[in-house]
Design an enzyme around this catalytic site. Structure first.
Site, PDB file in Angstrom:
ATOM      1  N   ASP A 199      93.649  42.871  52.038  1.00 14.11           N
ATOM      2  CA  ASP A 199      94.027  43.635  53.207  1.00 14.11           C
ATOM      3  C   ASP A 199      94.956  43.013  54.028  1.00 14.11           C
ATOM      4  OD1 ASP A 199      91.837  44.837  52.203  1.00 14.11           O
ATOM      5  OD2 ASP A 199      90.367  44.869  53.737  1.00 14.11           O
ATOM      6  N   ARG A 258      82.048  47.149  59.664  1.00 11.25           N
ATOM      7  CA  ARG A 258      83.156  46.158  59.332  1.00 11.25           C
ATOM      8  C   ARG A 258      84.573  46.705  59.932  1.00 11.25           C
ATOM      9  NH1 ARG A 258      82.902  48.078  52.973  1.00 11.25           N
ATOM     10  NH2 ARG A 258      80.675  47.102  53.403  1.00 11.25           N
TER      11      ARG A 258
END
Length: 520
Positions: A53, A184
């Site tokens: 990511d 998250r």
């Protein structure tokens, strides 16, 4: 739907032996040398290891500071690595800024520049919130604060979480744990109307919103729930305000979601609406999608330096959790796994029906790195024709028009015998990218080979910008309302291009090819 192997899985005992296994298991040294480099030419890749990511960049010192998840092994534990860019095309790597601690990896989050010194680390400090699994596995995902006083080149951590997962700590039953552990990827945005920070956190069935005056003390507000839970849980949420082309101001909530089970993408969904200080109120609870390919996940957006109110930039991880944990050809050829998409410009445009959509185009600076431009004559094709041009890293731009043809398109990454290729075309009500004929034994992307986006079935023309870069294809359609991004396992010999039609002829005009040298 969660993948069988998640990016949230923490692997133990992964040392140099695991690294050697990850990068040395597919081909012998002789075969590796014969294959040659497959590294992307104009996409950002890690110097080595596993890239995951991207984290929303901040701007300091006249440059964009980009962070990304990085590990020494595929899908292994790691931290944040750092790269800088001034043009959103070329990147300079600076190594790890938030390292893996024993059984305590750093997952996704976001950074902001605290211009007003709300957190007390100094005016202009870079403050980041990042998810970390408190118990070393998955159950107690909580948000930790890091700060930097040198423009984002090094960070110091607070020892305790600033947003505690009270649900996770109270979970007992398997169902409670499944819902609670998903906490998250905090994304922070400054609410100028209320002079406070807003944070959105991804949950399994909704997005949770918090506000804070100082980035340290957070208050839970209200959740954003969406009616179709078949869309999957929210990962890497995105949150920002933007001025549209008609001068109106809008909030946008984005999220990476797995909607494969209902025939929708596994990329970046978004909603436009308003923020009232307590909740995000969507204009329509049915999301729009910023990409219809298989490989545009964990995307982040940030304001451009030149037009911060009306133009944002965006970048995403070109992978998919259906197959991300596998080896890929670049593991063997170049010792890395994963690349980011090209950086896009996003603009918010009012549509004829009254709603607002994000339009995507590659950043103009990409053209500054073109090494050669070739314009080919217009072609009328009934069947197929191979173009007199070859390349591995290029942009192909063209228009296609037809009357009775039922299927029209372009094949890129074509082998000399035509057996290998990736098709980009329009058929019926779909604009598709089919990488199936580019499959490689041992690295197959089936059954996720063909991606398709909706298009007017009555359309008889289309404008395409196709970016090809050794292991990827990104297709921008017309004004950029539709984009499809795919990793594609092209070999070094897959360099040709052909045009094709079924059921009638089509005219291909404005055929322009722009080659790129090594820029990323």
């Amino acid at each position: 739907m969660m993948p069988s192997i998640s990016r949230r899985t923490v692997l133990r005992g992964a040392g140099t032996g695991a690294l050697a296994l990850a990068f040395g298991s597919a081909l012998t040294g002789t075969a590796r040398a014969a294959q040659g480099s497959l590294r992307a030419v104009y996409h950002m890749t890690p110097p080595s290891g596993w890239l995951c990511d991207p984290q929303r960049p901040v701007t300091t010192g006249g440059a964009y500071q980009l962070y990304y998840l990085h590990s020494g092994q595929n899908n292994g534990p790691g931290g944040w690595d750092h790269a800088t860019t001034t043009d959103a095309v070329t990147f300079t790597h600076h190594g790890t800024v938030m390292p893996l601690q024993p059984d305590f990896p750093v997952w996704s989050g976001s950074a902001v520049v605290d211009t007003a010194n709300t957190a007390g680390f100094g005016a202009g400090a870079v403050v980041a919130l990042a998810t970390q699994p408190t118990d070393g596995v998955r159950r107690y995902q909580e948000q930790y604060l890091y700060w930097s006083t040198d423009g984002g080149f090094s960070f110091t951590a607070l020892p305790d979480p600033v947003i505690v997962n009270t649900d996770g700590r109270a979970a007992v039953t398997p169902a409670e744990i499944e819902n609670a552990e998903w906490f998250r990827d905090p994304k922070i945005h400054w609410d100028s109307a209320r002079a406070e920070w807003v944070c959105v956190i991804g949950r399994l069935r909704y997005a949770a919103f918090y506000t804070s005056p100082n980035l340290r003390d957070w208050t839970l507000r209200r959740n954003f729930d969406y009616p179709d839970h078949a869309l999957g849980g929210i990962e890497c949420p995105d949150l920002f305000e933007m001025t549209a082309d008609d001068g109106t101001r809008h909030w946008v909530l984005g999220a990476s979601m797995d909607a494969y089970g209902v025939g929708l993408p596994m990329t970046y969904a978004y909603w436009t609406g308003t923020w009232d200080g307590e909740q995000m109120v969507a204009d329509d609870l049915t999301p729009q999608w910023l990409d219809w390919g298989w490989d545009w996940y964990a995307a982040v957006t940030w304001p451009s330096l030149d037009e911060p109110e009306t133009k944002r930039l965006a970048i995403a991880w070109m992978n998919n959790w259906k197959y991300a944990a596998r080896d890929v050809p670049t593991d063997v050829s170049d010792g890395y796994n994963g690349q980011n998409s090209v950086v896009r410009e996003l603009r918010l445009a009012r549509q004829p029906g009254g709603w607002y959509s994000l339009l995507s185009t590659p950043v103009p600076a990409l053209r500054d790195h073109v090494t050669a431009t070739t314009t080919l004559p217009d072609r009328t094709v009934d069947g197929s024709v191979v173009l007199p041009w070859e390349g591995r890293a290029y942009e192909l731009e063209l228009d296609i028009a037809w009357d009775s043809a039922t299927n029209v398109g372009v094949s890129v990454g074509r082998s000399a015998d035509g057996s290998r290729h990736t098709n980009i075309g329009k058929h019926g009500a779909e604009l598709y990218v089919d990488r199936g004929p580019s499959d490689l034994a041992g690295y197959s992307l089936a059954p996720w080979s063909r991606a398709a986006a909706p298009i007017d079935a009555d359309a008889r023309s289309v404008h395409l910008r196709i970016l090809v870069d050794t292991q990827s294809v990104e297709v921008f359609v017309d004004a950029g309302h539709t984009v499809l991004s795919q990793q594609v396992h092209l070999t070094a010999a897959d360099t040709g291009i052909s045009l094709y039609t079924d059921g009638g002829s089509a005219t291909f005009t404005g055929i322009t090819l722009r080659s790129f040298g090594d820029v990323a």
